[in-house]
Write a protein that holds these residues in place. Structure first.
Motif, mmCIF file in Angstrom:
data_model
loop_
_atom_site.group_PDB
_atom_site.id
_atom_site.type_symbol
_atom_site.label_atom_id
_atom_site.label_comp_id
_atom_site.label_asym_id
_atom_site.label_seq_id
_atom_site.Cartn_x
_atom_site.Cartn_y
_atom_site.Cartn_z
ATOM 1 N N PRO A 97 0.836 -1.200 0.000
ATOM 2 C CA PRO A 97 0.000 0.000 0.000
ATOM 3 C C PRO A 97 0.874 1.255 0.000
ATOM 4 O O PRO A 97 0.430 2.343 -0.341
ATOM 5 N N THR A 98 2.129 1.104 0.405
ATOM 6 C CA THR A 98 3.195 2.098 0.379
ATOM 7 C C THR A 98 4.456 1.316 0.676
ATOM 8 O O THR A 98 4.377 0.122 0.992
ATOM 9 N N SER A 99 5.632 1.916 0.579
ATOM 10 C CA SER A 99 6.844 1.085 0.544
ATOM 11 C C SER A 99 7.843 1.297 1.673
ATOM 12 O O SER A 99 8.971 0.818 1.596
ATOM 13 N N GLU A 100 7.457 2.009 2.726
ATOM 14 C CA GLU A 100 8.399 2.166 3.834
ATOM 15 C C GLU A 100 8.876 0.808 4.348
ATOM 16 O O GLU A 100 10.090 0.574 4.504
ATOM 17 N N THR A 101 7.936 -0.091 4.617
ATOM 18 C CA THR A 101 8.313 -1.390 5.176
ATOM 19 C C THR A 101 8.969 -2.298 4.132
ATOM 20 O O THR A 101 9.595 -3.301 4.493
ATOM 21 N N VAL A 102 8.808 -1.972 2.849
ATOM 22 C CA VAL A 102 9.456 -2.738 1.790
ATOM 23 C C VAL A 102 10.927 -2.347 1.679
ATOM 24 O O VAL A 102 11.820 -3.199 1.561
ATOM 25 N N MET A 103 11.197 -1.053 1.730
ATOM 26 C CA MET A 103 12.523 -0.545 1.384
ATOM 27 C C MET A 103 13.474 -0.422 2.571
ATOM 28 O O MET A 103 14.680 -0.668 2.441
ATOM 29 N N TYR A 104 12.949 -0.039 3.745
ATOM 30 C CA TYR A 104 13.842 0.361 4.817
ATOM 31 C C TYR A 104 14.674 -0.774 5.422
ATOM 32 O O TYR A 104 15.792 -0.528 5.898
ATOM 33 N N PRO A 105 14.221 -2.031 5.414
ATOM 34 C CA PRO A 105 15.124 -3.093 5.884
ATOM 35 C C PRO A 105 16.426 -3.139 5.082
ATOM 36 O O PRO A 105 17.485 -3.479 5.618
ATOM 37 N N TYR A 106 16.355 -2.781 3.801
ATOM 38 C CA TYR A 106 17.540 -2.843 2.942
ATOM 39 C C TYR A 106 18.392 -1.589 3.065
ATOM 40 O O TYR A 106 19.601 -1.628 2.776
ATOM 41 N N PHE A 107 17.788 -0.486 3.509
ATOM 42 C CA PHE A 107 18.593 0.691 3.831
ATOM 43 C C PHE A 107 19.612 0.328 4.913
ATOM 44 O O PHE A 107 20.758 0.775 4.885
ATOM 45 N N GLY A 108 19.163 -0.480 5.880
ATOM 46 C CA GLY A 108 20.063 -0.892 6.962
ATOM 47 C C GLY A 108 21.242 -1.712 6.459
ATOM 48 O O GLY A 108 22.333 -1.674 7.038
ATOM 49 N N ASP A 109 21.032 -2.485 5.375
ATOM 50 C CA ASP A 109 22.122 -3.278 4.794
ATOM 51 C C ASP A 109 23.082 -2.406 3.995
ATOM 52 O O ASP A 109 24.289 -2.655 3.969
ATOM 53 N N TRP A 110 22.545 -1.403 3.316
ATOM 54 C CA TRP A 110 23.348 -0.613 2.379
ATOM 55 C C TRP A 110 24.091 0.537 3.052
ATOM 56 O O TRP A 110 25.098 1.007 2.533
ATOM 57 N N ILE A 111 23.550 1.036 4.156
ATOM 58 C CA ILE A 111 24.153 2.189 4.821
ATOM 59 C C ILE A 111 24.995 1.692 5.995
ATOM 60 O O ILE A 111 24.465 1.196 6.997
ATOM 61 N N ARG A 112 26.304 1.802 5.865
ATOM 62 C CA ARG A 112 27.224 1.334 6.911
ATOM 63 C C ARG A 112 27.983 2.492 7.562
ATOM 64 O O ARG A 112 28.423 2.380 8.702
ATOM 65 N N SER A 113 28.147 3.548 6.813
ATOM 66 C CA SER A 113 28.961 4.658 7.282
ATOM 67 C C SER A 113 28.287 5.966 6.896
ATOM 68 O O SER A 113 27.463 6.003 5.971
ATOM 69 N N HIS A 114 28.674 7.035 7.589
ATOM 70 C CA HIS A 114 28.124 8.340 7.206
ATOM 71 C C HIS A 114 28.546 8.698 5.789
ATOM 72 O O HIS A 114 27.929 9.545 5.142
ATOM 73 N N ARG A 115 29.592 8.038 5.287
ATOM 74 C CA ARG A 115 30.037 8.285 3.911
ATOM 75 C C ARG A 115 29.061 7.704 2.888
ATOM 76 O O ARG A 115 29.127 8.042 1.707
ATOM 77 N N ASP A 116 28.195 6.789 3.320
ATOM 78 C CA ASP A 116 27.178 6.220 2.420
ATOM 79 C C ASP A 116 25.970 7.141 2.282
ATOM 80 O O ASP A 116 25.028 6.816 1.542
ATOM 81 N N LEU A 117 25.983 8.245 3.024
ATOM 82 C CA LEU A 117 24.853 9.170 3.007
ATOM 83 C C LEU A 117 25.175 10.401 2.158
ATOM 84 O O LEU A 117 26.337 10.779 2.033
ATOM 85 N N PRO A 118 24.182 11.031 1.575
ATOM 86 C CA PRO A 118 22.770 10.633 1.626
ATOM 87 C C PRO A 118 22.460 9.502 0.651
ATOM 88 O O PRO A 118 23.119 9.366 -0.368
ATOM 89 N N LEU A 119 21.476 8.701 0.993
ATOM 90 C CA LEU A 119 20.920 7.696 0.087
ATOM 91 C C LEU A 119 19.572 8.232 -0.372
ATOM 92 O O LEU A 119 18.665 8.439 0.435
ATOM 93 N N ARG A 120 19.429 8.467 -1.679
ATOM 94 C CA ARG A 120 18.243 9.164 -2.185
ATOM 95 C C ARG A 120 17.662 8.356 -3.340
ATOM 96 O O ARG A 120 18.228 8.326 -4.440
ATOM 97 N N LEU A 121 16.519 7.699 -3.082
ATOM 98 C CA LEU A 121 15.911 6.812 -4.071
ATOM 99 C C LEU A 121 14.462 7.219 -4.360
ATOM 100 O O LEU A 121 13.767 7.744 -3.488
ATOM 101 N N ASN A 122 14.050 6.932 -5.580
ATOM 102 C CA ASN A 122 12.659 7.148 -5.987
ATOM 103 C C ASN A 122 12.243 5.968 -6.852
ATOM 104 O O ASN A 122 13.052 5.409 -7.595
#
Length: 721
Positions: free
Chosen positions: A318-343
């Protein structure tokens, strides 16, 4: 679905011979006719019907006294004529509550058989009006037997017998709804064969206009008018799954223009496109109960593959917060990985609702949703507002729709968010606000739920680095944009499209051709049309020549007006001689003569002018209808005058609930009810960023107009979609 077995048994005793015909559930007579067209076991001759429920204006203390009107589908039911017949005043369509509480039914399933479900304490107050035209002839009469997925066919004798059998029903009248017959048309004198052919073509065109044009005035029934416009202009077509529609090329082109504009904007900000699967496991969905709670009734579930039950049901997003955010945790390891900006550009499914509205409320719809993660709050909030500006530009620059930017109240904000920003539109014909698009600052709420963390770069070297949760933003815009545009600009002729989003911006129609026109003259006019088409296309105008030889110019004019083409160019023999063409604007009907040498400059400029004037007209109306209200006594009258109200407000949820309750139409004795616009109170639309300055909010002095507490800001309230 209502149990119809007892009703069918009773009808059988009154002469019903055949079982009910099964078909897809329908919402109106147009869908009903389509459903029956593909059904089997129908009588050779039958008529469709309408059953309307009215109620007179009466004191709240009196028992409700509804009027059930049973008429042929083609009959027009005048509430004034019915009131005169029954000696009642101010009849209006009953709302959904009356259908549910008195007749135990819902809109779309109303029929005279609902009389058998009326409680004894109400039945004596019910009046029934039957169309005399239904009681003559041999055709079978079609009704829904308590639900809209079945049809029964009865004769007039069985209908009268059923109504007579309803215990306690006392008031039944037969009424002649037939209009006075028109004066007979004199028989035309004989004409040459060629002219007869021309007359026949005109007759065909006129018939086509009557059948294909908009039948319901915008001012008479806005909801029906809107549905007619989106279907007959070929923006959408109905689908055999209720609440779903086919997006046709004319509408998809509008969506593509929005996509291209917005995609360029977000890519310029550094956002990248991606795509996530549509399926969500129940385990993941349950991880964020507070967020998904608001969507829970709307979630569609896949429980079976073929004949095999799935081990775990899968939700369709119905929306994708719960779809996408578990994988944000895998992809973001350091402040250098930020910002992560997806659409992502995708569709979502939200299932649970009663009354679908094309583009506005459908079970599946197209949208974009952006999800971004930042190290700090300031960056995330900046993006939230930058996206809101892009949404405003989509509405104003592409769709010529003025909007108001602001923040949602605590009660109306996105579940799980810290701040929800919004663009709010206004539909003057109904006086209702409509949410156009929202951009949310989520804070660290979701990053804490899904453990999206980075190490604190400020930690001392050698020490164990502290974990910091990222800050997030999300934002979404859907095909609702198209519905807002249609409701605001279109008219009784059909669709009106702003030039920037029109698939065909100019239609070129040959004119002045008749039986005396030689083949050489016809060819010259057609060649001139094709030449103008090519010249306009060479300067980026989306032009098309309509050279159909089986349609008259009048038919073509109406055909393209219905479909919203911004400019029509007419070319005839005299235009060829004068080296000029006639241009006609769809939005104003303004006609002008343009020299053919100036086409490449004049027509594009006309597009720019039309786009700007459509926005300016809409903004002027909106500005006039947004009222500053400083006293509660003026609040509801402003709403009833189809306005939005800017009020000094305390911003408390309990106060917002009271405003909604006190402004609900049910408690207003002078407010008419309409089943297509259910009774509703006002809600907060937004806290506008542009605050009124006359008078300003004075801290500690200005009071909320509803509760008397200190006002914090002006808030925009109104009835809404």
């Amino acid at each position: 679905m209502a149990d119809t077995s007892a009703l069918v048994s009773k009808l059988s005793s009154l002469g019903l011979k055949d079982s009910p015909v099964e078909h897809v559930a329908v919402e109106n007579n147009e869908q009903w006719a389509e459903a029956l067209a593909t059904a089997s076991g129908l009588p050779s001759s039958y008529v469709l019907t309408k059953t309307l429920v009215f109620k007179p204006k009466q004191p709240k203390s009196e028992p409700i006294a509804p009027i059930v009107v049973v008429i042929k589908e083609t009959t027009t039911a005048s509430s004034k004529a019915i009131g005169t017949e029954l000696k009642l005043k101010d009849l209006r369509l009953a709302n959904e509550d009356v259908l549910k509480d008195v007749f135990q039914t819902a809109r779309g399933s109303v029929s005279p058989f609902a009389l058998g479900q009326v409680p004894q304490e109400h039945i004596g107050n019910v009046r029934v009006v039957i169309d005399k035209a239904l009681l003559t002839g041999d055709a079978q009469i079609a009704f829904h037997p308590l639900n809209s997925s079945q049809t029964v066919f009865v004769d007039s004798a069985a209908l009268k017998a059923y109504i007579a059998s309803v215990e306690g029903l006392q008031h039944v009248v037969e009424m002649d709804f037939t209009a006075e017959p028109a004066a007979p048309v004199p028989k035309p004198a004989a004409k040459p064969a060629a002219k007869k052919s021309s007359a026949a073509a005109k007759t065909e065109d006129t018939a086509g206009q009557n059948k294909l044009g908009i039948q319901t005035p915008k001012s008479a029934d806005f909801s029906e008018w809107y549905t007619e416009v989106v279907l007959k202009s070929e923006l959408l077509s109905r689908y055999d799954v209720s609440g779903c529609y086919i997006v046709r090329p004319r509408a998809y082109f509008v969506w593509q223009q929005i996509q291209e504009f917005f995609d360029a904007g977000i890519k310029g900000m550094g956002v990248k496109n991606c795509y996530f699967p549509m399926f969500v496991s129940s385990q993941v969905l349950e991880r964020e109960k507070d967020h998904i709670e608001g969507f829970a009734p709307e979630v569609a579930w896949v429980t079976r593959a073929g004949s095999k039950e799935l081990n775990e049901p899968l939700a369709i997003r119905p929306t994708s917060e719960t779809v996408m955010y578990p994988y944000f945790g895998d992809w973001i390891r350091s402040h250098r990985d930020l910002p992560l900006r997806l659409n992502q550009w995708c569709s979502v499914v939200r299932w649970e609702f009663k009354n679908p509205q094309p583009f506005l409320r459908t079970r599946e719809f197209l949208w974009q949703e952006g999800h971004c993660a930042y190290f700090g709050k300031e960056q995330a909030m900046r993006e939230t507002l930058e996206i809101l500006t892009l949404y405003r530009r989509v509405y104003e620059e592409l769709l010529a729709v003025p909007v108001i930017e602001g923040e949602k109240s605590e009660k109306e904000k996105f579940a799980g968010g810290v701040t929800t920003t919004t663009v709010e539109g206004f539909i003057p014909d109904t006086g209702r606000g409509i949410q156009g698009g929202t951009s949310h600052y989520l804070g660290q709420n979701f990053s804490k739920m899904f453990n999206v963390v980075v190490e604190d770069p400020a930690s001392e070297a050698g020490a164990e680095r502290a974990k910091l949760h990222v800050h997030q933003a999300s934002w979404g815009l859907s095909t609702r944009t198209i519905g807002v545009m249609v409701m605001l600009h279109s008219d009784d002729k059909g669709l009106v499209l702003p030039p920037r989003v029109a698939e065909t911006q100019v239609i070129i129609v040959p004119c002045g051709v008749n039986a005396k026109t030689t083949s050489e003259q016809r060819a010259a006019i057609n060649d001139a049309c094709l030449s103008v088409e090519a010249r306009l296309r060479s300067v980026g105008v989306r032009a098309e020549a309509d050279l159909r030889d089986d349609k008259t110019p009048a038919f073509k004019f109406n055909h393209w007006e219905l479909r919203g083409v911004p400019v029509r160019i007419e070319i005839g023999p005299k235009d060829l001689e004068s080296h000029k063409v006639t241009t006609v604007r769809r939005d104003t009907g303004a006609r002008d003569a343009v020299h053919t040498d100036a086409l490449e400059t004049t027509v594009p400029l006309m597009m720019v002018t039309m786009q700007a004037e459509m926005l300016a007209r809409a903004r002027k109306i909106m500005d006039e209808r947004v009222k500053i209200v400083l006293e509660w006594a003026d609040f509801v009258p402003a709403l009833n005058a189809k306005c939005l109200a800017l009020i000094p407000w305390c911003e408390r949820e309990v106060c917002e609930e009271q405003i909604k309750k006190r402004s609900t139409r049910d408690v207003m004795a002078d407010e008419p009810e309409n089943e297509r616009e259910p009774s509703m109170g006002a809600k907060s639309l937004c806290l506008p960023y542009k605050q009124p300055e006359n008078p300003p909010i004075v801290p500690g002095q200005t009071k909320c107009i509803q509760c008397g507490e200190d006002a914090k800001r002006y808030a925009l309230f109104g009835r809404s979609y």
